[in-house]
Write a protein that holds these residues in place. Structure first.
Motif, PDB file in Angstrom:
ATOM      1  N   ALA A  40     -21.768  33.036 -26.062  1.00 27.74           N
ATOM      2  CA  ALA A  40     -21.771  31.772 -25.321  1.00 27.74           C
ATOM      3  C   ALA A  40     -20.349  31.277 -25.083  1.00 27.74           C
ATOM      4  N   GLY A  41     -19.499  31.379 -26.082  1.00 24.12           N
ATOM      5  CA  GLY A  41     -18.098  30.961 -25.926  1.00 24.12           C
ATOM      6  C   GLY A  41     -17.351  31.833 -24.942  1.00 24.12           C
ATOM      7  N   TYR A  42     -17.609  33.130 -25.003  1.00 27.61           N
ATOM      8  CA  TYR A  42     -16.986  34.075 -24.067  1.00 27.61           C
ATOM      9  C   TYR A  42     -17.429  33.759 -22.639  1.00 27.61           C
ATOM     10  N   ASN A  48     -15.160  29.203 -16.737  1.00 26.67           N
ATOM     11  CA  ASN A  48     -14.165  28.155 -16.549  1.00 26.67           C
ATOM     12  C   ASN A  48     -12.743  28.687 -16.425  1.00 26.67           C
ATOM     13  N   ASP A  49     -12.609  30.005 -16.342  1.00 25.87           N
ATOM     14  CA  ASP A  49     -11.309  30.672 -16.179  1.00 25.87           C
ATOM     15  C   ASP A  49     -10.278  30.161 -17.191  1.00 25.87           C
ATOM     16  N   ILE A  50     -10.680  30.150 -18.462  1.00 27.07           N
ATOM     17  CA  ILE A  50      -9.813  29.674 -19.542  1.00 27.07           C
ATOM     18  C   ILE A  50      -8.732  30.723 -19.806  1.00 27.07           C
ATOM     19  N   SER A  51      -7.479  30.271 -19.847  1.00 25.84           N
ATOM     20  CA  SER A  51      -6.376  31.210 -20.081  1.00 25.84           C
ATOM     21  C   SER A  51      -5.541  30.843 -21.301  1.00 25.84           C
ATOM     22  N   ASP A  52      -5.878  29.739 -21.966  1.00 25.40           N
ATOM     23  CA  ASP A  52      -5.139  29.286 -23.134  1.00 25.40           C
ATOM     24  C   ASP A  52      -6.105  29.088 -24.303  1.00 25.40           C
ATOM     25  N   ALA A  53      -5.843  29.758 -25.405  1.00 22.23           N
ATOM     26  CA  ALA A  53      -6.726  29.682 -26.577  1.00 22.23           C
ATOM     27  C   ALA A  53      -6.816  28.259 -27.131  1.00 22.23           C
ATOM     28  N   ASP A  54      -5.837  27.411 -26.833  1.00 29.19           N
ATOM     29  CA  ASP A  54      -5.893  26.010 -27.277  1.00 29.19           C
ATOM     30  C   ASP A  54      -7.057  25.260 -26.626  1.00 29.19           C
ATOM     31  N   ASP A  55      -7.555  25.772 -25.500  1.00 28.21           N
ATOM     32  CA  ASP A  55      -8.698  25.155 -24.837  1.00 28.21           C
ATOM     33  C   ASP A  55     -10.027  25.536 -25.490  1.00 28.21           C
ATOM     34  N   CYS A  56      -9.998  26.445 -26.444  1.00 30.75           N
ATOM     35  CA  CYS A  56     -11.196  26.889 -27.172  1.00 30.75           C
ATOM     36  C   CYS A  56     -11.348  26.016 -28.413  1.00 30.75           C
ATOM     37  N   ASP A  57     -11.741  24.775 -28.212  1.00 34.69           N
ATOM     38  CA  ASP A  57     -11.761  23.828 -29.322  1.00 34.69           C
ATOM     39  C   ASP A  57     -13.091  23.091 -29.445  1.00 34.69           C
ATOM     40  N   GLY A  58     -14.182  23.844 -29.350  1.00 30.60           N
ATOM     41  CA  GLY A  58     -15.512  23.254 -29.491  1.00 30.60           C
ATOM     42  C   GLY A  58     -15.854  22.986 -30.947  1.00 30.60           C
ATOM     43  N   ASN A  59     -17.095  22.611 -31.181  1.00 29.78           N
ATOM     44  CA  ASN A  59     -17.556  22.276 -32.532  1.00 29.78           C
ATOM     45  C   ASN A  59     -18.031  23.481 -33.322  1.00 29.78           C
ATOM     46  N   SER A  60     -18.126  24.641 -32.690  1.00 28.16           N
ATOM     47  CA  SER A  60     -18.660  25.826 -33.345  1.00 28.16           C
ATOM     48  C   SER A  60     -17.574  26.896 -33.477  1.00 28.16           C
ATOM     49  N   PHE A  63     -18.438  29.934 -31.275  1.00 25.83           N
ATOM     50  CA  PHE A  63     -18.183  29.638 -29.866  1.00 25.83           C
ATOM     51  C   PHE A  63     -16.685  29.737 -29.579  1.00 25.83           C
ATOM     52  N   ASN A  64     -15.880  29.132 -30.449  1.00 32.33           N
ATOM     53  CA  ASN A  64     -14.427  29.160 -30.276  1.00 32.33           C
ATOM     54  C   ASN A  64     -13.888  30.583 -30.338  1.00 32.33           C
ATOM     55  N   GLU A  65     -14.413  31.386 -31.253  1.00 35.00           N
ATOM     56  CA  GLU A  65     -13.955  32.772 -31.367  1.00 35.00           C
ATOM     57  C   GLU A  65     -14.336  33.582 -30.134  1.00 35.00           C
ATOM     58  N   GLY A  66     -15.506  33.328 -29.563  1.00 30.28           N
ATOM     59  CA  GLY A  66     -15.899  33.999 -28.329  1.00 30.28           C
ATOM     60  C   GLY A  66     -14.981  33.614 -27.186  1.00 30.28           C
ATOM     61  N   CYS A  67     -14.642  32.345 -27.111  1.00 28.47           N
ATOM     62  CA  CYS A  67     -13.700  31.855 -26.104  1.00 28.47           C
ATOM     63  C   CYS A  67     -12.337  32.513 -26.294  1.00 28.47           C
ATOM     64  N   GLN A  68     -11.881  32.581 -27.527  1.00 28.59           N
ATOM     65  CA  GLN A  68     -10.593  33.206 -27.826  1.00 28.59           C
ATOM     66  C   GLN A  68     -10.607  34.690 -27.476  1.00 28.59           C
ATOM     67  N   ALA A  69     -11.730  35.348 -27.699  1.00 31.26           N
ATOM     68  CA  ALA A  69     -11.846  36.766 -27.346  1.00 31.26           C
ATOM     69  C   ALA A  69     -11.654  36.954 -25.848  1.00 31.26           C
ATOM     70  N   TYR A  70     -12.221  36.045 -25.046  1.00 33.76           N
ATOM     71  CA  TYR A  70     -12.035  36.120 -23.591  1.00 33.76           C
ATOM     72  C   TYR A  70     -10.560  35.946 -23.234  1.00 33.76           C
ATOM     73  N   VAL A  71      -9.908  34.950 -23.816  1.00 32.56           N
ATOM     74  CA  VAL A  71      -8.491  34.695 -23.531  1.00 32.56           C
ATOM     75  C   VAL A  71      -7.655  35.914 -23.902  1.00 32.56           C
ATOM     76  N   ALA A  76      -4.483  40.762 -22.222  1.00 31.35           N
ATOM     77  CA  ALA A  76      -4.221  42.191 -22.402  1.00 31.35           C
ATOM     78  C   ALA A  76      -4.221  42.939 -21.074  1.00 31.35           C
ATOM     79  N   ALA A  77      -4.928  42.422 -20.065  1.00 27.56           N
ATOM     80  CA  ALA A  77      -5.015  43.079 -18.760  1.00 27.56           C
ATOM     81  C   ALA A  77      -3.910  42.558 -17.853  1.00 27.56           C
ATOM     82  N   PRO A  78      -3.129  43.456 -17.257  1.00 30.05           N
ATOM     83  CA  PRO A  78      -2.082  43.003 -16.338  1.00 30.05           C
ATOM     84  C   PRO A  78      -2.689  42.321 -15.111  1.00 30.05           C
ATOM     85  N   ASP A  79      -2.087  41.218 -14.684  1.00 34.06           N
ATOM     86  CA  ASP A  79      -2.595  40.456 -13.544  1.00 34.06           C
ATOM     87  C   ASP A  79      -2.404  41.189 -12.222  1.00 34.06           C
TER      88      ASP A  79
END
Length: 93
Positions: A40-42, A48-60, A63-71, A76-79
């Motif tokens: 769900a976090g991922y 939401n095209d999250i690019s900063d792990a600081d934005d992964c600040d939910g209550n779970s 969820f935050n770790e999934g968001c961080q995994a996406y970031v 890791a992938a070159p733009d």
């Protein structure tokens, strides 16, 4: 057979009958029971095209770790990577 030997045999048999359950992980993060919170976090970070792990600040935490995994995956992938089929179109012109 002594009591301690019988007890040892029972313990050994019970360990053999109940194998250890492997811990599930989601992109290197340990899941608690399943990885649905991580997924769900991922998914949220991707939508939401999250690019900063600081934005992964939910209550779970999951969820935050999934968001961080996406970031982390996006960092890791070159733009400037161009898919092979798109680069072929340019050379055909």
């Amino acid at each position: 057979m002594s009591r301690s030997a019988a007890f040892g045999a029972i313990v050994w048999l019970s360990l053999m009958a109940c194998p250890a359950v492997a811990q599930q992980t989601f992109d290197g993060y340990d899941c608690t029971s399943d990885c649905s919170g991580h997924q769900a976090g991922y998914d949220w970070a991707e939508r939401n095209d999250i690019s900063d792990a600081d934005d992964c600040d939910g209550n779970s935490q999951s969820f935050n770790e999934g968001c961080q995994a996406y970031v982390e995956e996006q960092q890791a992938a070159p733009d400037d990577e161009v898919p092979a089929d798109e680069s072929d179109e340019d050379s055909a012109e």
